[in-house]
Write an enzyme that holds these catalytic residues in place. Structure first.
Site, PDB file in Angstrom:
ATOM      1  N   HIS A   1      41.623  39.922  32.061  1.00  0.00           N
ATOM      2  CA  HIS A   1      41.000  40.081  33.392  1.00  0.00           C
ATOM      3  C   HIS A   1      39.530  40.474  33.248  1.00  0.00           C
ATOM      4  CE1 HIS A   1      44.596  39.696  35.906  1.00  0.00           C
ATOM      5  NE2 HIS A   1      45.231  40.192  34.859  1.00  0.00           N
TER       6      HIS A   1
ATOM      7  N   GLU B   1      37.217  40.285  35.300  1.00  0.00           N
ATOM      8  CA  GLU B   1      36.649  40.878  36.526  1.00  0.00           C
ATOM      9  C   GLU B   1      36.629  42.399  36.472  1.00  0.00           C
ATOM     10  OE1 GLU B   1      39.585  39.444  36.219  1.00  0.00           O
ATOM     11  OE2 GLU B   1      41.092  40.189  37.636  1.00  0.00           O
TER      12      GLU B   1
ATOM     13  N   ASP C   1      40.291  52.304  43.606  1.00  0.00           N
ATOM     14  CA  ASP C   1      39.052  53.076  43.741  1.00  0.00           C
ATOM     15  C   ASP C   1      38.399  53.340  42.385  1.00  0.00           C
ATOM     16  OD1 ASP C   1      38.792  53.234  46.481  1.00  0.00           O
ATOM     17  OD2 ASP C   1      40.114  54.960  46.639  1.00  0.00           O
TER      18      ASP C   1
ATOM     19  N   CYS D   1      44.323  34.866  33.828  1.00  0.00           N
ATOM     20  CA  CYS D   1      45.668  35.342  33.529  1.00  0.00           C
ATOM     21  C   CYS D   1      46.715  34.330  34.008  1.00  0.00           C
ATOM     22  CB  CYS D   1      45.857  36.735  34.116  1.00  0.00           C
ATOM     23  SG  CYS D   1      47.153  37.651  33.259  1.00  0.00           S
ATOM     24  N   PHE D   2      47.346  34.559  35.155  1.00  0.00           N
ATOM     25  CA  PHE D   2      48.286  33.594  35.706  1.00  0.00           C
ATOM     26  C   PHE D   2      47.587  32.235  35.882  1.00  0.00           C
ATOM     27  CE2 PHE D   2      51.173  32.021  39.137  1.00  0.00           C
ATOM     28  CZ  PHE D   2      52.385  32.350  38.573  1.00  0.00           C
TER      29      PHE D   2
ATOM     30  N   THR E   1      37.459  64.080  64.958  1.00  0.00           N
ATOM     31  CA  THR E   1      36.911  64.811  63.804  1.00  0.00           C
ATOM     32  C   THR E   1      37.188  66.302  63.950  1.00  0.00           C
ATOM     33  OG1 THR E   1      35.224  63.153  63.492  1.00  0.00           O
ATOM     34  CG2 THR E   1      34.790  65.292  62.501  1.00  0.00           C
TER      35      THR E   1
HETATM   36  N1  GLN Z   1      52.755  37.012  35.726  1.00  0.00           N
HETATM   37  C1  GLN Z   1      52.001  36.681  34.552  1.00  0.00           C
HETATM   38  C2  GLN Z   1      52.400  37.530  33.368  1.00  0.00           C
HETATM   39  O1  GLN Z   1      52.995  38.557  33.519  1.00  0.00           O
HETATM   40  C3  GLN Z   1      50.508  36.814  34.812  1.00  0.00           C
HETATM   41  C4  GLN Z   1      50.078  38.212  35.039  1.00  0.00           C
HETATM   42  C5  GLN Z   1      48.710  38.323  35.641  1.00  0.00           C
HETATM   43  O2  GLN Z   1      48.172  37.353  36.173  1.00  0.00           O
HETATM   44  N2  GLN Z   1      48.143  39.507  35.594  1.00  0.00           N
HETATM   45  O3  GLN Z   1      52.092  37.185  32.252  1.00  0.00           O
END
Ligand code: GLN
Length: 542
Positions: A514, A516, A71, A380-381, A190
């Site tokens: 990240h 995003e 959130d 990332c991954f 409600t």
């Molecule tokens: N598992 C991977 C790491 O820890 C990627 C992590 C992820 O995508 N946030 O580096």
């Protein structure tokens, strides 16, 4: 005076309390007020960082490195105000702090109890750090009646008496289900939910009622009468086409006006909602459509990738197109040829992820994107899998793998054991605690001048949020760069890889962070705008 608005939920979960809070924050902001949004989560985890995305949805990471409830992502996207670690707390965190203090002897022999010690800790948290804020909106996770929520409800009940008169109101979000056999919207759930709230001493000032149709006058009257609120305080919250339609829809139903009236504020300026109206207009009148495949692991639960799907929507807004998402469970590529699943898409995205399951399928998606020159975005991954793919397919390192999946002969991706955070050295060991120990939060990165990514950002110095434990092993860098995979972004000391790209590909970028998490409807993240622009180009080739 700082005023407090508590937002509780009843009847069922998943009614969109977070969005309702974010939308109300945006409406007050549009009237020129300074707002802050915060979330109290009654579960026992210290933070959601160790929870499976299936359990909890996305873990939202703040600049200051907290792993928080998703959130907070809505709050940031709707108000543009970056959240911090002080905007989310859980029962687990409160107990951890109290027990640590107790062990230190800070309570001088007292018996530690839910009232007053836990409730005081909650109140201190809620009231702290709000100087200069006009409205603090505090959302309480879960629904009224949950056993672990009780201390939170008790704390917010007490706060009203601790604050000056007129400084605190309660808003309750409920559901009015439509029962086809009766042909009616039902108010009874409600009524029960409000009765439960009142039994613990909280009288809601405003009812925000989710329903799939207009609330007839008679039901409104009934709700007002039995729940002890004014008729004007029964606000209809209908389902809308896009989450970005919510602020305007709530305003039209009088939500923000009723909130101000409950505080006795009569001279507030009307909100300026032109940018919200414009964004709805863009979303509902796209000039085209692109399809992006998200090849991931938690595709069954869309909340697991909340910020990602929003950032893709923002990329669509920036390009005036609708972004259609094809969710693909990567494991299926371990048996199936990816071609029939991917040949119609205009972009492929492999998002963040953890663990071995599905990893080989993601690598196959990378091969497809690289060879077929389909725009590829690895986050990332998704960047780590792209590097393993390049190492195996181009650099001839057949055993390339990540040590996240067990001992690797060629650990092209390996555990990060030390890195700099500001001026401090962070160190980690194999087998250490999992909670809160990743490389978390905002870190600077330096981009190579002239690289595609630096052109997209239009700068060579960026700050992005991270959440990872493994990193690409820089001792393989030269062998990979020889084959065209360029490490265009690194940490400022040059030690950690942050971005990769293929320069002979229309759009192939991997990022260790990240992006995003920082994308907003009014400021789409440049990487998402650029990725969707590349997908639009790709769609022209079909
Ligand atoms: N598992 C991977 C790491 O820890 C990627 C992590 C992820 O995508 N946030 O580096």
């Amino acid at each position: 005076m700082t005023r407090y608005i508590f937002i509780t939920g009843g009847v069922v979960s998943s009614l969109g309390k977070g969005l309702a809070s974010a939308a109300l924050g945006a409406l007050l902001q549009a009237r020129g007020f300074k707002v802050r949004l915060r979330k109290l989560d009654p579960y026992l985890n210290v933070d959601p960082g160790t929870m499976s995305p299936y359990e909890h949805g996305e873990v939202f990471v703040t600049d200051d490195g907290a792993e928080t409830d998703l959130d907070l992502g809505h709050y940031e996207r709707f108000t543009g105000r970056p959240a911090s670690k002080d905007d989310n707390i859980t029962t687990g965190r409160i107990y951890l702090d109290i027990i640590t203090k107790e062990r230190r002897g800070d309570y001088l022999g007292a018996t530690i109890q839910v009232i007053p010690h836990v409730t005081n800790a909650i109140k201190d948290f809620v009231l702290k750090g709000n100087d200069g804020i006009d409205f603090v909106l505090v959302e309480i996770g879960g629904t009224v009646g949950d056993i672990e929520g009780l201390p939170f409800f008790e704390a917010i009940r007490q706060i009203k008496n601790d604050l000056p008169r007129g400084a605190c109101i309660y808003t309750h979000l409920t559901l009015l289900p439509f029962i086809p056999s009766a042909g009616e919207l039902k108010t009874k759930p409600t009524q029960h939910s409000v009765a439960e709230l009142r039994s613990i001493g909280i009288q809601p000032d405003i009812l925000l009622c989710r329903s799939d149709r207009a609330i007839p006058k008679e039901e409104r009257r009934k709700l007002a009468l039995f729940c002890n609120v004014r008729e004007t305080a029964v606000i209809e919250a209908r389902d809308v086409g896009s989450i970005y339609d919510v602020p305007v829809a709530y305003h039209e139903q009088g939500f923000d006006a009723e909130v101000l009236a409950a505080f006795g504020i009569t001279d507030a300026p009307e909100p300026n909602l032109s940018r919200w109206k414009k964004i709805s207009q863009t979303i509902h009148n796209p000039e085209g459509e692109v399809t992006i495949a998200i090849v991931g692991k938690y595709t069954g639960l869309k909340d697991a990738y909340k910020s990602l799907t929003e950032a893709l929507t923002h990329g669509g807004i920036a390009n005036g197109v609708k972004v259609k998402l094809d969710w693909i469970e990567s494991e299926i590529f371990e048996q199936d040829d990816p071609t029939p699943h991917l040949e119609h898409v205009h972009g492929i995205l492999v998002p963040g992820g953890f663990g071995q399951r599905g990893a080989e399928g993601k690598i196959k998606a990378v091969t497809f994107a690289r060879e077929r020159k389909v725009p590829y975005f690895g986050i990332c991954f998704g960047m780590q899998m792209a590097v393993i793919e390049g190492a195996r397919s181009l650099a001839g390192i057949k055993d390339a793998n990540s040590s996240e999946f067990g001992p690797a002969k060629e650990p092209v991706v390996g555990l990060m054991t030390e890195w700099m955070k500001g001026n401090e050295l962070e160190q980690r060991a194999q087998g250490g605690d999992l909670g809160g120990t990743m490389r978390l939060g905002a870190y600077q990165a330096t981009l190579k001048r002239g690289s595609k990514i630096s052109q997209i950002y239009d700068t060579t110095s960026i700050s992005e949020r991270h959440r990872h434990r493994y990193e690409v092993n820089m001792s393989y860098r030269e062998r990979l760069e020889d084959k065209g995979m360029v490490f265009c972004g690194t940490s400022p000391d040059g030690l950690l890889p942050e971005t990769i790209e293929y320069q002979d590909h229309p759009w192939f970028i991997g990022v260790q962070y990240h992006p995003e998490l920082k994308s907003r409807p009014f400021e789409p993240h440049p990487l998402f705008s650029s990725f969707i622009a590349a997908a639009v180009e790709q769609s022209r080739l079909f």
